[in-house]
Scaffold this active site. Structure first.
Site, PDB file in Angstrom:
ATOM      1  N   GLY B 215       0.826  -1.201   0.000  1.00  0.00           N
ATOM      2  CA  GLY B 215       0.000   0.000   0.000  1.00  0.00           C
ATOM      3  C   GLY B 215       0.858   1.248   0.000  1.00  0.00           C
ATOM      4  O   GLY B 215       1.957   1.279  -0.565  1.00  0.00           O
ATOM      5  N   SER B 216       0.381   2.285   0.681  1.00  0.00           N
ATOM      6  CA  SER B 216       1.026   3.596   0.606  1.00  0.00           C
ATOM      7  C   SER B 216       2.424   3.614   1.207  1.00  0.00           C
ATOM      8  O   SER B 216       3.200   4.526   0.935  1.00  0.00           O
ATOM      9  CB  SER B 216       0.159   4.626   1.332  1.00  0.00           C
ATOM     10  OG  SER B 216      -1.120   4.621   0.761  1.00  0.00           O
ATOM     11  N   ALA B 217       2.742   2.621   2.079  1.00  0.00           N
ATOM     12  CA  ALA B 217       4.091   2.585   2.632  1.00  0.00           C
ATOM     13  C   ALA B 217       5.116   2.479   1.513  1.00  0.00           C
ATOM     14  O   ALA B 217       6.261   2.930   1.649  1.00  0.00           O
ATOM     15  CB  ALA B 217       4.234   1.410   3.605  1.00  0.00           C
ATOM     16  N   LYS B 219       5.161   4.130  -1.092  1.00  0.00           N
ATOM     17  CA  LYS B 219       5.379   5.424  -1.750  1.00  0.00           C
ATOM     18  C   LYS B 219       6.759   5.989  -1.444  1.00  0.00           C
ATOM     19  O   LYS B 219       7.286   6.813  -2.200  1.00  0.00           O
ATOM     20  CB  LYS B 219       4.291   6.415  -1.330  1.00  0.00           C
ATOM     21  CG  LYS B 219       2.955   6.096  -1.994  1.00  0.00           C
ATOM     22  CD  LYS B 219       1.819   6.911  -1.420  1.00  0.00           C
ATOM     23  CE  LYS B 219       0.501   6.479  -2.060  1.00  0.00           C
ATOM     24  NZ  LYS B 219      -0.654   6.982  -1.295  1.00  0.00           N
TER      25      LYS B 219
END
Lengths: 461, 485
Positions: B215-217, B219
């Site tokens: 997920g966003s981790a 990014k």
């Protein structure tokens, strides 16, 4: 038969001053006892990191019995071969060590105490035989009594229940007894006496079939009958090891007496045919043959390692020097590890070096028996010595070959090493008789009572 | 007759030679093959004949040996087994070994030749030196903080020391007691069946053997690629990204969970986790640039060992641009182990230098003679130092004034990044809550710890699940333990 006239000088009667060598025997016996005590101590140190508390009692007991045996030899058979007794003491002592070592892993079924008692009985019988049997030729008189006794001994177990598939035991109360062990000695006596009396006649040309010369039926009849009977009884009892032993004994003694290579051919043909037939049709033996052809078949079939495979593992683990006494895992073999498979323990814990040593001890024992046979001048003594030595040789070969995968396994006791009372007593009797004949062989002609007779006219004709 | 006796004697001699030759065949030629036969129990007996060496955590043994007197004599015991199971693994007479018990088996079981002061003597006497002890890098207070923080919920924590690569905590939850697998018999086999049949999969080491969509981790990786590639030169400059963002080559519109992402800067996008900005940036970096950066962080490495093999984290190597855009916000086929995400955090914390992670500090023979030691080594340079320093700034902002405020610690500089990963068919599964972070005490010159936390079933209500809400407090507890240390 003109063999004796062409014999080397050392075996001729012209060697009157053979040294007695009793001191050599005594020191070797002491050495044999010390090696056994060392083995006993080594087992204790390896297993419990302590010297066994009864090591002195064990050493004293074995030493005392061996000393009594030695004194009997010194007294009544002063010219006997000095190696025979020490070899027997050493093998018996090492057998006790191995059984004691295996007892430690099966504390519920100790076998060493009984084996020690049987060994004592065996050595007592040895002493009695050496003391009482002054001349082996006396046995010649009892040839037919011997064979009758042998047949009875072999027949009686049929009446008793089978143990582990073989009817070879007599059980009275808690004691079990394997009469076949004694039957083989009696048969050797009979064969020796009969062949000594008839070897000339046997060699005379009888009927000729192709290139084989058969003796006349009148002479051969009785001996083949007796042999067939004994083999038949053994097949009924399903003890194929002993059957093969009798067969081999018969062929060797017949060959030595007559020199007919034809006998070997006939014997081997009969043996091969018999072995093939039994191996094909008798389920118990058939499974043994299967195990021999592929010891690892049960592993591939997912049923785990069989006894022969476990035995091979034990030998393989031993390598050159072995794991050390008390440090192997031959108990994985399971059933019969102290009797039929005792050699696997020796192979694993003493390695190829120890195993070779043991086999060479047997080889030496056999060689000394053959040596006495060569030196003796009376045909009966000769044949008896060869017969007794051959019993040991064949027995060692059949059982060693069986547990190392050389030949199909047949249940048989390793002489002196294996657990089994009748076996150890019978083997002491064999050694006693060998002592007696070797004494006759080496004694100077002037020695009264113990010397060999001058060659009979028949012998030198 | 003499001649025939001699011939019979030769026959006996031949039999003896046959026996000796056959014995030599068995005991010399075929000895090794017989020893290796699977039905031969001797190797197993020898293996368990002595107490096994111990696995140590901070000077204390977390394992032991129990003398059963059975054929396979010594059985393994574990102190606080469930806590350390993802580190030690199990050593079972029935089921073999895993993790450190497996990777260090030669040392623990006494087979390593270095354990013996006189190896030739041991070969000759057939003795086996006592097993060596394995000293791990685990910090017990961090391990406990992570385990207690997960509190039996499905999830995992991995913590590293950024400057060395030492694995400071490795927790998988729910866990199991490896001691129940020691030995043989029906109790062991039924325990095995029970553990394998359990729906919570307690024997899966989620920290290194389970991959999750990050997920966003993820990014942070994309941001590193963009800065290194020069696609973004000023983190505070607008990125010219529409909200929602139309995935290139498709008609799919990518939305944002956070407000204010239209044309936002990279800094804002990290701070508030804007999908659109990061997808747009990744599309500009392109597949080769992204692959080079994810590879430098350790993705797609099939041979990473700590010393147990770590399941490779995945970033597809062949993708269309829209797939690349989704992959770069931690969706599509991108998956990562918790250890991998801890490595991402550690690389940023250590100014771009990613140290090779390791769990075994050294092996000592009985009597404290050290026989092997792991020295910290550079695994890969994940990004330029300048990029790392910018990303540190961005992560600090996330904690100080962003989605990761739950990880803030007084007296320390903390950087973090949240992630809430959708997964399952049509994103129907309960989302995974992620948090990756690092912490540096105010008086220290470099960060002491980097952590990755994943929680699988964070809450009953999926709407309430978030990396910042569910995972960040656990990360904070672990970091606090590290800073106290």
């Amino acid at each position: 038969m003109t063999a004796t006239t062409r014999a080397p000088a050392s075996t001729s009667p012209s060697a009157p001053h053979q040294p007695r060598r009793r001191g050599v025997e005594l020191s070797l016996v002491v050495g044999a006892v010390l090696i056994s005590v060392y083995g006993y101590t080594a087992v204790g140190l390896a297993r419990t990191h302590a010297v066994p508390h009864d090591v002195l009692r064990y050493g004293a007991g074995l030493g005392l019995l061996a000393l009594v045996a030695h004194l009997a030899v010194r007294l009544r058979a002063p010219y006997a071969d000095p190696l025979l007794l020490p070899i027997a003491v050493l093998l018996n002592g090492l057998g006790l060590v191995l059984i004691y070592r295996l007892d430690l892993e099966t504390p519920d079924h100790p076998a060493a105490p009984a084996q020690l008692i049987w060994s004592a009985l065996g050595m007592a019988l040895f002493t009695a035989t050496v003391l009482l049997l002054r001349d082996h030729r006396v046995l010649q008189r009892y040839a037919y009594l011997s064979v009758a006794a042998a047949l009875v001994l072999m027949t009686v177990p049929i009446l008793f229940p089978a143990v582990n598939g073989a009817r070879i035991w007599i059980r009275v109360g808690g004691l079990s007894f394997q009469p076949g062990e004694f039957a083989k000695i009696l048969l050797a006596v009979f064969f020796a006496a009969y062949l000594a009396a008839n070897h000339q006649t046997l060699a005379v040309t009888g009927r000729r079939i192709w290139r084989l010369q058969l003796p006349t039926g009148r002479v051969l009849g009785p001996i083949v009958t007796i042999w067939l009977t004994s083999v038949g009884v053994l097949i009924l009892e399903r003890d194929l090891g002993t059957s093969m032993l009798f067969f081999g004994l018969f062929v060797i003694m017949l060959y030595v007496a007559t020199g007919r290579t034809g006998w070997i051919a006939v014997g081997l043909t009969l043996a091969a045919a018999g072995a093939f037939a039994v191996g094909m049709f008798e389920p118990h033996v058939h499974s043994r043959v299967e195990d021999w052809l592929d010891p690892f078949a049960t592993i591939e079939a997912g049923r785990g390692a069989g006894q022969v495979a476990q035995s091979l593992f034990a030998f393989g683990e031993g390598g050159l020097l072995g794991t050390g006494l008390g440090l192997g895992h031959s108990t994985l073999i399971g059933f019969a590890v102290k009797s039929d498979f005792i050699l696997a323990t020796a192979g694993e814990e003493l390695g190829l070096v120890g195993l070779t040593g043991l086999l060479l001890l047997y080889g030496l024992l056999v060689a000394r028996g053959f040596g006495a046979g060569l030196q003796l001048r009376d045909p009966f003594g000769r044949l008896l010595a060869i017969g007794l030595a051959s019993i040991v040789a064949l027995q060692v070969f059949v059982i060693t070959g069986g547990v190392t995968g050389l030949i199909p396994l047949t249940g048989m006791a390793m002489p002196f090493l294996a657990q089994g009372g009748s076996s150890v007593v019978a083997n002491w009797l064999i050694v006693a008789l060998l002592i007696r004949v070797s004494d006759s062989a080496r004694a100077p002609l002037t020695e009264p009572g113990a010397g060999a007779l001058p060659p009979t006219p028949r012998e030198t004709r | 007759m003499i001649r025939y006796i001699r011939r019979a004697a030769w026959l006996c001699c031949a039999l003896l030679i046959a026996l000796l030759a056959n014995a030599a065949r068995l005991q010399i030629v075929e000895s090794d093959a017989l020893g290796k036969n699977p039905a031969n129990r001797r190797p197993a007996i020898a293996r368990y004949a002595e107490p096994r060496g111990d696995i140590m955590v901070d000077g204390r043994s977390v394992t032991g040996s129990k003398d059963t007197g059975q054929q396979l004599r010594f059985e393994r015991t574990y102190h606080r087994g469930p806590l350390y199971a993802p580190v030690t693994g199990y050593s079972s007479q029935t089921y073999g070994t895993t993790l450190i018990e497996d990777a260090q088996d030669r040392a623990l079981s006494g087979l390593d030749p270095l354990l013996s002061a006189f190896p030739l003597w041991h070969d000759f006497s057939r003795g086996r030196p006592p097993g060596g002890d394995v000293i791990t890098t685990i910090n017990p207070s961090m391990q406990r903080a992570a385990y207690d923080g997960l509190g039996g919920k499905r999830g995992a924590v991995a913590a590293l020391e950024p400057s060395t690569g030492r694995v400071l905590a490795l927790v998988s939850s729910p866990s199991y007691d490896p001691g129940v697998l020691s030995g043989t018999g029906p109790a062991v086999t039924s325990a095995w069946a029970r553990l394998h049949g359990a729906s919570t999969q307690p024997m899966v080491n989620r920290a290194i053997h389970q991959t999750y969509p990050p997920g966003s981790a993820f990014k942070m990786v994309t941001a590193a690629a963009a800065l290194d590639a020069g696609v973004v030169t000023d983190v505070d400059a607008p990125t010219d990204t529409p909200d929602p963002y139309l995935l290139p080559g498709t008609r799919t519109l990518l939305p944002n969970a956070a407000p204010g992402c239209g044309n936002a800067s990279l800094a804002y996008a990290i701070q508030w986790s804007c999908n659109t900005v990061m997808a747009n940036i990744a599309a500009k970096v392109g597949l080769p640039g992204m692959l080079s950066t994810v590879g430098a962080f350790g993705f797609n490495d099939r041979d990473l060992r700590i010393p147990s093999l770590v399941t490779p984290s995945n970033f597809d190597t062949r993708m269309s641009v829209d797939q690349l855009a989704l992959s770069s916000i931690g969706q599509f086929n991108t998956t990562a182990t918790p250890l991998q995400m801890a490595m991402v955090s550690a690389a940023i914390a250590h100014n771009g230098e990613l140290m090779r992670p390791y769990l075994v500090d050294r092996v000592i023979a009985r009597g404290t003679r050290s026989i092997s030691r792991t020295h910290p080594s550079l695994y890969q340079r994940a990004m330029k130092p300048s990029t790392a320093r910018r990303l540190q700034q961005l992560m600090v902002q996330v904690v100080e004034d962003g989605t990761g405020s739950n990880a803030a610690i007084d007296g320390a500089r903390v950087g973090g990044k949240t992630g809430t990963a959708q997964h399952g068919l049509d994103n129907s599964g309960t989302p995974y809550a992620w948090f990756i972070s690092w912490a540096q005490a105010d008086d220290a010159f470099q960060p002491a710890v980097a952590v990755a936390v994943v929680v699988e079933d964070a809450a009953a209500n999926r709407g309430q699940i978030s990396g910042g809400g569910n995972a960040a407090p656990i990360a904070r507890a672990v970091m606090e333990a590290a800073l106290r240390h």
